[in-house]
Design a protein around this motif. Structure first.
Motif, PDB file in Angstrom:
ATOM      1  N   CYS A  96      -2.271   6.430   2.221  1.00  0.00           N
ATOM      2  CA  CYS A  96      -3.639   5.962   2.007  1.00  0.00           C
ATOM      3  C   CYS A  96      -4.269   5.454   3.305  1.00  0.00           C
ATOM      4  O   CYS A  96      -3.855   4.431   3.844  1.00  0.00           O
ATOM      5  N   CYS A 156      -6.535   2.108   2.954  1.00  0.00           N
ATOM      6  CA  CYS A 156      -5.736   0.875   2.911  1.00  0.00           C
ATOM      7  C   CYS A 156      -5.520   0.347   4.327  1.00  0.00           C
ATOM      8  O   CYS A 156      -5.610  -0.860   4.566  1.00  0.00           O
ATOM      9  N   CYS A 164      -6.466   1.007  -4.970  1.00  0.00           N
ATOM     10  CA  CYS A 164      -5.396   1.699  -4.252  1.00  0.00           C
ATOM     11  C   CYS A 164      -4.365   0.793  -3.607  1.00  0.00           C
ATOM     12  O   CYS A 164      -3.265   1.242  -3.317  1.00  0.00           O
ATOM     13  N   HIS A 165      -4.680  -0.455  -3.346  1.00  0.00           N
ATOM     14  CA  HIS A 165      -3.706  -1.346  -2.719  1.00  0.00           C
ATOM     15  C   HIS A 165      -3.796  -2.726  -3.362  1.00  0.00           C
ATOM     16  O   HIS A 165      -4.785  -3.070  -4.002  1.00  0.00           O
ATOM     17  N   ARG A 221       0.826  -1.199   0.000  1.00  0.00           N
ATOM     18  CA  ARG A 221       0.000   0.000   0.000  1.00  0.00           C
ATOM     19  C   ARG A 221       0.862   1.251   0.000  1.00  0.00           C
ATOM     20  O   ARG A 221       2.015   1.235   0.405  1.00  0.00           O
ATOM     21  N   ASP A 222       0.263   2.318  -0.451  1.00  0.00           N
ATOM     22  CA  ASP A 222       0.896   3.619  -0.469  1.00  0.00           C
ATOM     23  C   ASP A 222       0.914   4.177   0.957  1.00  0.00           C
ATOM     24  O   ASP A 222      -0.054   3.992   1.703  1.00  0.00           O
TER      25      ASP A 222
END
Length: 144
Positions: A31, A34, A72-73, A27-28
């Motif tokens: 985020c 996430c 996103c993840h 993950r970022d």
């Protein structure tokens, strides 16, 4: 009655003895949803190896996540990708389907695990992907 109680105790012990299911989550760092999805997995018996990454595109590409199913993840379980806000029960279902290389919930639908906003839920689907790139709906979640 005693037999029923003993059976219930044995069943409870067997459940408690079950090992958590290991999953790697990428993950970022910025985020928040996430992190909420990771908590959803942990609450459902997963042992999460959390990897904070700055180049998610490279990870998704290396795992064969189709761009159109992106979110996103990305997670990996048993060598299969899990893209986006896939519910824990559907991840377990994915593990039992040898013809699939992964599953995804495209986008970030409100009401999916990690994207909760009150009691709202947008309609969304969990999409499975085969080695040949074919897609099929694994689960359908209606709006409410």
């Amino acid at each position: 009655m005693r037999r029923l109680v003993l059976l219930a105790l044995a069943f409870t012990s067997a459940i408690q003895a079950a090992e958590p299911v290991a999953i790697d989550v990428y993950r970022d760092p910025s985020c928040g949803c996430c992190e909420d999805w990771v908590r959803h997995l942990q609450a459902n018996g997963f042992a999460v190896n959390d990897h904070v990454e700055t180049n998610m595109g490279t990870i998704k590409s290396s795992l064969g996540v189709p761009y159109s199913l992106g979110s996103c993840h990305t997670a990996v379980i048993d060598g299969k990708f899990v893209e986006g806000h896939v519910p824990a029960a559907d991840i377990l279902r994915l593990r039992r389907q040898p013809d699939l290389i992964g599953a995804a919930v495209p986008g970030m639908p409100v009401g999916s695990p990690g994207m909760e906003i009150g009691d709202r839920q947008e309609a969304y689907q969990v999409i499975g992907v085969t080695r040949s790139g074919e897609r099929r709906v694994l689960a359908d979640y209606p709006a409410r």
